[in-house]
Design a protein around this motif. Structure first.
Motif, PDB file in Angstrom:
ATOM      1  N   HIS A  54       0.686  -1.271  -0.073  1.00 50.18           N
ATOM      2  CA  HIS A  54      -0.098   0.011  -0.013  1.00 50.18           C
ATOM      3  C   HIS A  54       0.781   1.178   0.035  1.00 50.18           C
ATOM      4  O   HIS A  54       0.152   2.419  -0.040  1.00 50.18           O
ATOM      5  CB  HIS A  54      -1.010   0.083   1.097  1.00 50.18           C
ATOM      6  CG  HIS A  54      -1.776  -1.179   1.443  1.00 50.18           C
ATOM      7  ND1 HIS A  54      -2.892  -1.431   0.476  1.00 50.18           N
ATOM      8  CD2 HIS A  54      -1.981  -2.172   2.473  1.00 50.18           C
ATOM      9  CE1 HIS A  54      -3.577  -2.605   0.741  1.00 50.18           C
ATOM     10  NE2 HIS A  54      -3.087  -2.960   1.873  1.00 50.18           N
ATOM     11  N   ALA A  55       2.074   1.368   0.147  1.00 54.50           N
ATOM     12  CA  ALA A  55       2.972   2.500   0.436  1.00 54.50           C
ATOM     13  C   ALA A  55       3.246   2.924  -0.825  1.00 54.50           C
ATOM     14  O   ALA A  55       4.370   3.932  -0.872  1.00 54.50           O
ATOM     15  CB  ALA A  55       4.034   2.384   1.609  1.00 54.50           C
ATOM     16  N   ALA A  56       2.868   3.112  -1.945  1.00 57.02           N
ATOM     17  CA  ALA A  56       3.152   3.721  -3.187  1.00 57.02           C
ATOM     18  C   ALA A  56       3.001   5.344  -2.954  1.00 57.02           C
ATOM     19  O   ALA A  56       2.197   5.763  -2.266  1.00 57.02           O
ATOM     20  CB  ALA A  56       2.122   3.189  -4.336  1.00 57.02           C
ATOM     21  N   ASP A  60      11.062   2.440  -0.876  1.00 63.96           N
ATOM     22  CA  ASP A  60      11.903   1.912   0.044  1.00 63.96           C
ATOM     23  C   ASP A  60      11.298   2.150   1.387  1.00 63.96           C
ATOM     24  O   ASP A  60      10.086   2.988   1.556  1.00 63.96           O
ATOM     25  CB  ASP A  60      13.458   1.934   0.288  1.00 63.96           C
ATOM     26  CG  ASP A  60      13.574   3.701   0.482  1.00 63.96           C
ATOM     27  OD1 ASP A  60      12.864   4.230   0.894  1.00 63.96           O
ATOM     28  OD2 ASP A  60      14.709   4.133   0.240  1.00 63.96           O
ATOM     29  N   TYR A  61      11.490   1.530   2.559  1.00 58.03           N
ATOM     30  CA  TYR A  61      10.935   1.672   3.997  1.00 58.03           C
ATOM     31  C   TYR A  61      12.138   1.327   4.822  1.00 58.03           C
ATOM     32  O   TYR A  61      12.951   0.768   4.557  1.00 58.03           O
ATOM     33  CB  TYR A  61       9.717   0.669   3.970  1.00 58.03           C
ATOM     34  CG  TYR A  61       9.987  -0.805   4.035  1.00 58.03           C
ATOM     35  CD1 TYR A  61       9.727  -1.284   5.501  1.00 58.03           C
ATOM     36  CD2 TYR A  61      10.157  -1.315   3.099  1.00 58.03           C
ATOM     37  CE1 TYR A  61       9.907  -2.574   5.244  1.00 58.03           C
ATOM     38  CE2 TYR A  61      10.290  -2.713   2.915  1.00 58.03           C
ATOM     39  CZ  TYR A  61       9.996  -3.376   4.164  1.00 58.03           C
ATOM     40  OH  TYR A  61      10.144  -4.736   4.377  1.00 58.03           O
ATOM     41  N   THR A  62      11.941   1.575   6.232  1.00 55.35           N
ATOM     42  CA  THR A  62      12.818   1.589   7.064  1.00 55.35           C
ATOM     43  C   THR A  62      12.232   0.845   8.378  1.00 55.35           C
ATOM     44  O   THR A  62      10.994   1.319   8.749  1.00 55.35           O
ATOM     45  CB  THR A  62      13.275   2.822   7.797  1.00 55.35           C
ATOM     46  OG1 THR A  62      13.988   3.629   6.826  1.00 55.35           O
ATOM     47  CG2 THR A  62      14.283   2.816   8.872  1.00 55.35           C
ATOM     48  N   ASP A  78       7.233   4.350   6.294  1.00 55.57           N
ATOM     49  CA  ASP A  78       7.333   4.365   4.802  1.00 55.57           C
ATOM     50  C   ASP A  78       7.126   5.678   4.432  1.00 55.57           C
ATOM     51  O   ASP A  78       7.065   6.580   5.205  1.00 55.57           O
ATOM     52  CB  ASP A  78       6.387   3.421   4.250  1.00 55.57           C
ATOM     53  CG  ASP A  78       5.035   3.956   4.578  1.00 55.57           C
ATOM     54  OD1 ASP A  78       4.602   5.093   3.838  1.00 55.57           O
ATOM     55  OD2 ASP A  78       4.055   3.232   5.291  1.00 55.57           O
ATOM     56  N   ASN A  79       7.458   6.122   3.128  1.00 54.37           N
ATOM     57  CA  ASN A  79       7.251   7.329   2.525  1.00 54.37           C
ATOM     58  C   ASN A  79       6.243   7.386   1.357  1.00 54.37           C
ATOM     59  O   ASN A  79       6.323   8.214   0.491  1.00 54.37           O
ATOM     60  CB  ASN A  79       8.641   7.836   1.694  1.00 54.37           C
ATOM     61  CG  ASN A  79       9.832   7.889   2.786  1.00 54.37           C
ATOM     62  OD1 ASN A  79       9.709   8.549   4.016  1.00 54.37           O
ATOM     63  ND2 ASN A  79      10.870   7.157   2.605  1.00 54.37           N
ATOM     64  N   GLY A  80       5.242   6.643   1.650  1.00 53.73           N
ATOM     65  CA  GLY A  80       4.202   6.684   0.733  1.00 53.73           C
ATOM     66  C   GLY A  80       3.236   7.835   0.995  1.00 53.73           C
ATOM     67  O   GLY A  80       3.511   8.883   1.441  1.00 53.73           O
ATOM     68  N   HIS A 119       3.683  11.912   3.065  1.00 53.39           N
ATOM     69  CA  HIS A 119       5.122  11.687   3.480  1.00 53.39           C
ATOM     70  C   HIS A 119       5.017  10.319   4.296  1.00 53.39           C
ATOM     71  O   HIS A 119       6.161  10.312   4.914  1.00 53.39           O
ATOM     72  CB  HIS A 119       5.534  12.727   4.562  1.00 53.39           C
ATOM     73  CG  HIS A 119       5.554  14.051   3.844  1.00 53.39           C
ATOM     74  ND1 HIS A 119       6.645  14.612   2.881  1.00 53.39           N
ATOM     75  CD2 HIS A 119       4.889  15.157   3.878  1.00 53.39           C
ATOM     76  CE1 HIS A 119       6.036  15.681   2.132  1.00 53.39           C
ATOM     77  NE2 HIS A 119       5.298  16.054   3.065  1.00 53.39           N
ATOM     78  N   GLY A 120       4.049   9.544   4.020  1.00 48.11           N
ATOM     79  CA  GLY A 120       4.203   8.449   4.630  1.00 48.11           C
ATOM     80  C   GLY A 120       3.528   8.136   6.197  1.00 48.11           C
ATOM     81  O   GLY A 120       2.799   8.924   6.475  1.00 48.11           O
ATOM     82  N   SER A 121       3.829   6.820   6.523  1.00 48.78           N
ATOM     83  CA  SER A 121       3.229   6.566   7.611  1.00 48.78           C
ATOM     84  C   SER A 121       4.188   5.790   8.698  1.00 48.78           C
ATOM     85  O   SER A 121       5.252   5.217   8.350  1.00 48.78           O
ATOM     86  CB  SER A 121       2.258   5.377   7.725  1.00 48.78           C
ATOM     87  OG  SER A 121       0.987   5.967   6.816  1.00 48.78           O
TER      88      SER A 121
END
Length: 143
Positions: A54-56, A60-62, A78-80, A119-121
């Motif tokens: 879901h993080a389009a 990448d993610y941390t 994430d930066n979705g 800016h993500g979650s």
């Protein structure tokens, strides 16, 4: 003592087993009971899988995890486009997908969602640890 790890991972399904194995290896080395490790593994899998699905448009993610005393804290960032967990619909009975948030809520001792719209979650999962008798972690974490 505090044990901390952080990884920046590609938003790819192959990253999930990697972070799962790394965290489980750390917890196993410390002597965390298998049932607790299984709960953590499932929570982590669901959080990472949600990012991958879901993080389009993030690439990448941390994932960071820390163990201090009797607590494991995991953050998946994430930066979705972000999301509001209150707006996520409950899955239909028999649905094959859509239970990730329910699973995380059921297994975590505490869970927090931070929505950073566009800016993500951040999903923060906390789990109290139980150590096997005589485990190294029980002694090391107490010092």
């Amino acid at each position: 003592m505090e044990a901390t790890m952080a990884l920046r991972l590609p938003r790819d399904a192959a990253s999930v087993p990697l972070i799962r194995q790394m965290l489980d290896g750390t917890l196993r080395s410390l002597g965390v009971e298998p049932q607790v490790r299984d709960d953590i593994e499932l929570m982590l899998t669901e959080a990472c899988s949600n990012v991958i699905r879901h993080a389009a448009p993030s690439d990448d993610y941390t994932v960071s995890a820390s163990v201090h005393d009797h607590l494991c804290v995991i953050k998946v960032v994430d930066n979705g486009d972000g999301f509001d967990p209150r707006e996520v619909a409950e899955p239909e009975p028999g649905a094959e997908h859509g239970r990730g948030l329910q699973i995380m809520r059921a297994l975590a001792d505490d869970i927090r969602f931070t929505n950073r719209r566009e800016h993500g979650s951040v999903v923060c999962l906390e789990k109290r640890l139980r150590y096997a008798p005589g485990a190294a972690g029980q002694h090391l974490m107490a010092t």
